[in-house]
Motif scaffolding. Structure first.
Motif, mmCIF file in Angstrom:
data_model
loop_
_atom_site.group_PDB
_atom_site.id
_atom_site.type_symbol
_atom_site.label_atom_id
_atom_site.label_comp_id
_atom_site.label_asym_id
_atom_site.label_seq_id
_atom_site.Cartn_x
_atom_site.Cartn_y
_atom_site.Cartn_z
ATOM 1 N N ASN A 1 -0.123 -5.258 4.821
ATOM 2 C CA ASN A 1 -0.267 -4.316 4.112
ATOM 3 C C ASN A 1 1.307 -5.793 3.400
ATOM 4 O O ASN A 1 1.985 -6.822 4.209
ATOM 5 C CB ASN A 1 1.047 -3.423 4.615
ATOM 6 N N TYR B 1 -6.400 -5.369 2.052
ATOM 7 C CA TYR B 1 -5.211 -5.139 3.201
ATOM 8 C C TYR B 1 -5.915 -5.277 4.700
ATOM 9 O O TYR B 1 -4.923 -5.676 5.333
ATOM 10 C CB TYR B 1 -4.820 -3.264 3.064
ATOM 11 N N TYR C 1 -1.197 9.573 -2.884
ATOM 12 C CA TYR C 1 -2.200 8.454 -2.292
ATOM 13 C C TYR C 1 -2.948 9.640 -1.616
ATOM 14 O O TYR C 1 -4.541 9.020 -1.774
ATOM 15 C CB TYR C 1 -1.427 7.475 -2.095
ATOM 16 N N ARG D 1 -8.965 -3.281 -2.888
ATOM 17 C CA ARG D 1 -7.334 -3.065 -2.909
ATOM 18 C C ARG D 1 -6.995 -3.029 -1.375
ATOM 19 O O ARG D 1 -6.397 -3.741 -0.285
ATOM 20 C CB ARG D 1 -6.217 -2.324 -3.148
ATOM 21 N N ARG D 2 -8.201 -2.265 -0.898
ATOM 22 C CA ARG D 2 -8.048 -2.059 0.638
ATOM 23 C C ARG D 2 -8.513 -2.669 2.069
ATOM 24 O O ARG D 2 -8.094 -3.344 2.903
ATOM 25 C CB ARG D 2 -8.916 -0.136 0.244
ATOM 26 N N GLU E 1 -8.360 -0.050 -6.949
ATOM 27 C CA GLU E 1 -7.207 0.722 -5.744
ATOM 28 C C GLU E 1 -7.662 1.481 -4.295
ATOM 29 O O GLU E 1 -7.081 0.910 -3.778
ATOM 30 C CB GLU E 1 -6.056 1.392 -6.641
ATOM 31 N N GLN F 1 0.758 -1.091 -0.148
ATOM 32 C CA GLN F 1 0.334 0.468 0.296
ATOM 33 C C GLN F 1 0.221 1.260 0.007
ATOM 34 O O GLN F 1 1.600 0.975 0.704
ATOM 35 C CB GLN F 1 -1.048 -0.331 1.281
#
Ligand code: SF4
Ligand code: SF4
Length: 452
Positions: free
Chosen positions: A134, A129, A35, A125-126, A121, A29
């Motif tokens: 990570n 995570y 970001y 993706r979160r 993303e 991440q």
């Protein structure tokens, strides 16, 4: 190993190993100012996607693609399917804008506004995570149990189902979606089938295909090789400053930029088709540069021209040419919108007909009249010939009653006294009035025998 990698990076995508098998990207991440900015932009875009069909402006939906009624609410304005000129210009403006934007700013759209990247993303993706922790140098921070992995996929599915419903709401509006939910399955089985097919396809894309959409399938990504030139701004590695790595250059070869890359590439190999300009590598490299007490920006937004020469320039002949075309199209769009009439009308002589001797001293022509109401209110349209002034005509329905977005299609017979006819082929002009106000005119010709 590094030499081998450099040798092969152009021969196959970084996501395929030398046996031809897929290499799963285990991306760390990112963190940093770019970001954070991306998170803000993505949050705004997601909110817009969810709220745009719900919000109303002046009683009208802010965004609604009412395909069934051929009516489109765009940013509070209503455009009907009859407004083909406006739609054509909007499409042309969109294409030129995308091309111009890409020529100047490269694949900026992909990393910041493309729905696939935003969902992948910022949401999926979160979630990943959350369950996997990570990634550190390609390894997971924690190994989740099978149960946790199953929960992750259930979450993926529910999120996808939610956004599929939001997508449907863009076509039905919130009330329409509520009606579908409350109705028995058999009444809207087609919508439910589409909903589950779309959900299944997108679940597969986000759970399995992932970065493959950007690197293998997306046609916009394929176009980069044609649209980019040396002055296009992309995420670029300053090889003049960075090389030779670990020796004299500023690059310490830590691999941080590669570990955060969602498409698995090494930006130090130069601008690549797979780069979606997400800026994750900029953030990561800036962290390393700060630790090394070196200036930030070893990887930054820059053109290959500016990296090479040290000068910055976004001007090229293509930029000027596209800007010129875009300006002309925007002017045409403003003219088309400001000149938009409440009704559309066409008067065409009935195909295959000539003039008729209506009586000993009168000639008539038969026309096909089409009138379309492009407003949301009822219209009572009165007709009057402007040329020849106040000519007598016959129409099955007059005044014409038009409901919202309604249309009329009928036969109109226009008569003229022979004594008034001066030419074989005379122009005629019909005016359409509502509340005594001239809304639109339409023209045709009146044919007659040669006057004596
Ligand atoms: S190279 Fe950098 S900007 Fe390009 S996709 Fe990878 S991380 Fe994003
Ligand atoms: S993050 Fe920066 S220093 Fe580290 S390998 Fe990439 S370019 Fe070199």
């Amino acid at each position: 190993m590094a030499t081998q990698k450099q040798k092969t990076f152009r021969e196959r995508p970084d996501t395929i190993d030398d046996q031809g098998n897929r290499k799963w990207i285990k991306v760390r991440q990112p963190k940093g100012k770019w970001y954070t900015r991306r998170t803000v932009v993505a949050s705004f875009l997601l909110l817009f996607f969810i709220l745009a069909p719900i919000i109303k402006i002046g009683g009208k939906p802010f965004m609604l693609l009412d395909v069934v009624n051929r009516k489109f609410h765009l940013f509070g304005a209503t455009v009907y399917s009859q407004d083909t000129d406006i739609m054509a210009i909007v499409m042309a403006v969109t294409v030129i804008f995308v091309v111009l934007f890409t020529v100047v700013f490269g694949r900026f759209w992909c990393g910041w506004a493309c729905p696939h990247t935003v969902f992948m993303e910022m949401i999926y993706r979160r979630i990943e995570y959350l369950f996997h922790g990570n990634y550190q140098r390609g390894r997971r921070a924690k190994v989740p149990s099978r149960f946790a992995v199953a929960i992750k996929y259930v979450l993926y599915f529910l999120v996808t189902l939610f956004f599929t419903n939001v997508f449907i709401m863009w076509f039905t509006g919130p009330k329409g979606l509520l009606i579908i939910w409350k109705s028995p399955f058999h009444e809207y089985w087609q919508v439910y089938t589409a909903m589950f097919v779309v959900t299944a396809v997108y679940f597969w894309i986000y759970a399995y295909i992932r970065e493959g959409v950007c690197t293998l399938f997306c046609p916009y990504g394929r176009m980069q090789g044609v649209l980019l030139d040396a002055k296009s701004i992309t995420v670029a590695y300053d090889y003049k400053r960075g090389e030779p790595r670990r020796i004299k250059g500023d690059c310490v070869d830590c691999g941080g930029c590669v570990s955060v890359c969602p498409t698995g590439i090494d930006i130090r190999n130069g601008t690549q088709l797979e780069c979606v300009n997400c800026t994750a590598c900029i953030d990561e490299c800036n962290i390393v540069m700060r630790k090394m007490k070196k200036p930030e920006g070893l990887i930054r937004f820059a053109s290959s021209y500016s990296v090479e020469t040290g000068k910055s320039s976004i001007k090229s002949l293509r930029t000027y040419a596209y800007s010129g075309v875009l300006f002309i199209l925007l002017v045409a769009l403003v003219v088309a919108i400001s000149g938009r009439t409440a009704v559309d009308a066409s008067l065409l002589r009935m195909p295959g007909t000539m003039y008729q001797e209506a009586s000993a001293d009168t000639i008539s022509n038969i026309y096909q009249l089409k009138v379309v109401n492009k407003t949301e209110g009822f219209k009572n349209i009165e007709l009057k010939f402007l040329r020849p002034n106040n000519s007598a005509f016959f129409l099955s329905e007059h005044p014409i009653k038009l409901n919202e977005n309604g249309s009329f299609d009928g036969v109109l017979i226009l008569k003229q006294a022979k004594s008034d006819i001066k030419t074989k082929n005379a122009p005629v002009e019909l005016g359409l009035y509502w509340d005594g106000k001239l809304l639109e005119t339409t023209a045709a010709t009146f044919i007659a025998p040669k006057p004596e």
